[in-house]
Write a protein that holds these residues in place. Structure first.
Motif, short mmCIF file in Angstrom:
data_model
loop_
_atom_site.label_atom_id
_atom_site.label_comp_id
_atom_site.label_asym_id
_atom_site.label_seq_id
_atom_site.Cartn_x
_atom_site.Cartn_y
_atom_site.Cartn_z
N ARG A 128 -36.25 -26.25 22.45
CA ARG A 128 -37.17 -25.33 22.34
C ARG A 128 -38.29 -25.28 23.69
O ARG A 128 -38.77 -24.36 24.17
CB ARG A 128 -37.95 -25.69 21.04
N HIS A 129 -38.68 -26.66 24.06
CA HIS A 129 -39.74 -26.87 25.22
C HIS A 129 -38.97 -26.16 26.37
O HIS A 129 -39.75 -25.44 27.32
CB HIS A 129 -39.89 -28.10 25.35
N TRP A 130 -37.79 -26.41 26.51
CA TRP A 130 -37.10 -25.72 27.86
C TRP A 130 -37.07 -24.49 27.74
O TRP A 130 -37.30 -23.71 28.78
CB TRP A 130 -35.67 -26.41 27.70
N ALA A 131 -36.80 -23.77 26.60
CA ALA A 131 -36.97 -22.49 26.37
C ALA A 131 -38.33 -21.40 26.84
O ALA A 131 -38.40 -20.75 27.46
CB ALA A 131 -36.24 -21.93 25.04
N ARG A 132 -39.21 -22.36 26.10
CA ARG A 132 -40.46 -21.98 26.45
C ARG A 132 -40.95 -21.93 27.81
O ARG A 132 -41.74 -21.12 28.49
CB ARG A 132 -41.46 -22.66 25.45
N LYS A 133 -40.52 -22.94 28.67
CA LYS A 133 -41.01 -23.07 29.71
C LYS A 133 -40.32 -22.26 30.90
O LYS A 133 -40.76 -21.75 32.04
CB LYS A 133 -40.74 -24.69 30.28
N HIS A 134 -38.94 -21.95 30.69
CA HIS A 134 -38.01 -21.31 31.52
C HIS A 134 -37.73 -19.90 31.41
O HIS A 134 -37.28 -19.07 32.15
CB HIS A 134 -36.75 -22.11 31.72
N LEU A 135 -38.04 -19.56 30.07
CA LEU A 135 -37.42 -18.15 29.91
C LEU A 135 -38.77 -17.26 29.85
O LEU A 135 -39.85 -17.61 29.40
CB LEU A 135 -36.90 -18.10 28.30
N SER A 136 -38.42 -16.01 29.83
CA SER A 136 -39.67 -15.25 30.25
C SER A 136 -40.28 -14.68 28.70
O SER A 136 -39.90 -14.96 27.73
CB SER A 136 -39.34 -13.83 30.82
N ASP A 137 -41.67 -14.51 28.66
CA ASP A 137 -42.39 -14.00 27.67
C ASP A 137 -41.75 -12.97 26.89
O ASP A 137 -41.74 -12.83 25.84
CB ASP A 137 -43.65 -13.77 27.79
N GLU A 138 -41.04 -12.03 27.63
CA GLU A 138 -40.32 -10.77 26.88
C GLU A 138 -39.29 -11.10 26.12
O GLU A 138 -38.95 -10.69 25.19
CB GLU A 138 -39.80 -9.96 28.14
N LEU A 139 -38.53 -12.37 26.28
CA LEU A 139 -37.33 -12.78 25.77
C LEU A 139 -37.72 -13.80 24.59
O LEU A 139 -37.10 -14.13 23.58
CB LEU A 139 -36.64 -13.53 26.67
N GLU A 140 -39.12 -14.13 24.44
CA GLU A 140 -39.50 -15.04 23.29
C GLU A 140 -39.43 -14.73 22.01
O GLU A 140 -38.79 -15.43 21.05
CB GLU A 140 -41.05 -15.48 23.38
N LYS A 141 -39.57 -13.28 21.65
CA LYS A 141 -39.17 -12.65 20.22
C LYS A 141 -37.53 -12.80 19.94
O LYS A 141 -37.50 -13.01 18.64
CB LYS A 141 -39.55 -11.25 20.39
#
Length: 381
Positions: free
Chosen positions: A133-146
């Motif tokens: 989860r930490h990796w995803a939050r750090k490396h993926l764009s905010d648009e993909l968070e949903k």
């Protein structure tokens, strides 16, 4: 400070005998870590490191091997399109060592994440989920968070009246039996592949600086303080659960996390990073799964036999069915042994067909026995 006993006198011999046992598979590292450190004496600086060295001699027992095989087969992919599996398995090997569970409550002032039932190391599913989860939050764009947030559930810091646990379940990662690298140095040549724990020394050079959160200035005159820790090396089986489209995506995120960010403590110092498991390890683990699908239908195959076959190499198979063929034939499990070897080492054994007494007498003899147990032999019949 005088010597401080940490356990009742009536129990000292029990724990001391287990710690000093000549049978490493009889040791329970988790129990020893929680209760086996018998005394504290600041005048004996090697007590802690000596204890950890003995604890690190613990080897995986047949109980753990059976548990691992059972978990492996419970969460396998049956390769049935009509009943797709909800589980996704993947193997990764540590590049160096792993420090996990250092803050466990213990008189040692260090710890390790050890299963209380079997005494072997594991990585909690919650730790795996948090790291990914930490990796995803750090490396993926905010648009993909949903999108990716659905896999992990609600944010821990959210005050949501309707919390959501996520579409994918992260199970505990199991240490793969017999996957520890053997040391090449003469000082450590007694270590075996079945010993998951290893003594790690981390030296603090500026104790006062770190203890006072930087209020005390660090100096080159500070005394370095070596600290013994319990590390883990080898390979782990990671298991995800959920719908296949979801687990396929999270599996990619998991791989990125383990290779790029690591997991556990002191990742900034190089601990906790993983790499792809070797083909040899993947094949050995595949044997434990594949044998349950085929041979088990005809004749019961014990977990111990599955594990034994998964550890075989060409030289051992040749010896078993040439020089030692007499003792091999006397085994009560001779038939399932031959069938299992024939199924799992079909390509290797088929290469011996052209061998003769002159080119390779032992391969010639071994092939003469095992050829009747190759899958193609059944088809020809």
């Amino acid at each position: 400070m005088p010597e401080v006993p940490l356990i009742r006198d009536s129990l000292k011999d029990i724990y001391a005998n287990n710690l000093n046992s000549d049978h490493p598979t009889n040791k329970h590292a988790g129990l020893l870590l929680d209760r086996g450190f018998l005394k504290y004496d600041e005048n004996q600086s090697t007590l802690k490191s000596d204890f950890i060295n003995k604890l690190c001699q613990t080897e995986s027992s047949s109980l753990y091997i059976n548990e691992f095989i059972r978990w492996l087969n419970l969460t396998k992919d049956p390769q049935n399109p009509e009943k797709p599996s909800r589980f996704c398995q993947t193997l990764f090997s540590l590049e160096n060592r792993l420090l996990i569970g250092l803050h466990g409550a213990s008189a040692l002032e260090t710890g390790c994440m050890i299963n209380h039932h079997n005494g072997m190391p594991y990585i909690p599913g919650s730790s795996v989920k948090g790291a990914v989860r930490h990796w995803a939050r750090k490396h993926l764009s905010d648009e993909l968070e949903k999108i990716w947030i659905k896999f992990f559930g609600s944010n821990p810091e959210d005050t949501d009246n309707d919390p959501f646990s996520g579409l994918v379940t992260f199970h505990d990662a199991w240490w793969v039996p017999n996957s520890a690298p053997t040391a090449s140095s003469k000082a450590s040549n007694k270590r075996t592949k079945s010993q998951p724990f290893i003594n790690e020394i981390v030296t603090t050079h500026h104790l006062e600086y770190y203890s006072n959160e930087g209020d005390t200035k660090a100096s080159d005159l500070d005394d370095p303080i070596p600290n013994a820790l319990i590390g883990v090396h080898g390979s782990f089986l990671f298991t995800l659960e959920g719908e296949k489209p979801h687990t396929d995506i999270v599996k990619i995120l998991l791989e990125k996390t383990l290779k790029e960010s690591g997991i556990g403590a002191k990742t900034s110092a190089g601990y906790g990073y993983f790499e792809d498991a070797s083909n040899d390890l993947k094949n050995r683990v595949a044997i434990l799964i594949h044998s349950d699908n085929e041979t088990n239908k005809e004749q019961s195959v014990s977990p111990a036999l599955k594990y034994e076959v998964s550890q075989l190499r060409e030289s051992k198979i040749i010896k078993m069915f040439s020089q030692d063929r007499g003792s091999t034939k006397k085994r009560e499990d001779y038939e399932p042994l031959c069938k299992l070897i024939g199924e799992q080492f079909y390509e290797l054994i088929s290469q011996w067909e052209t061998e003769t007494q002159k080119t390779s007498k032992n391969r010639f003899r071994a092939y003469g026995i095992l050829k009747d147990y190759l899958p193609e032999a059944k088809n020809n019949d």
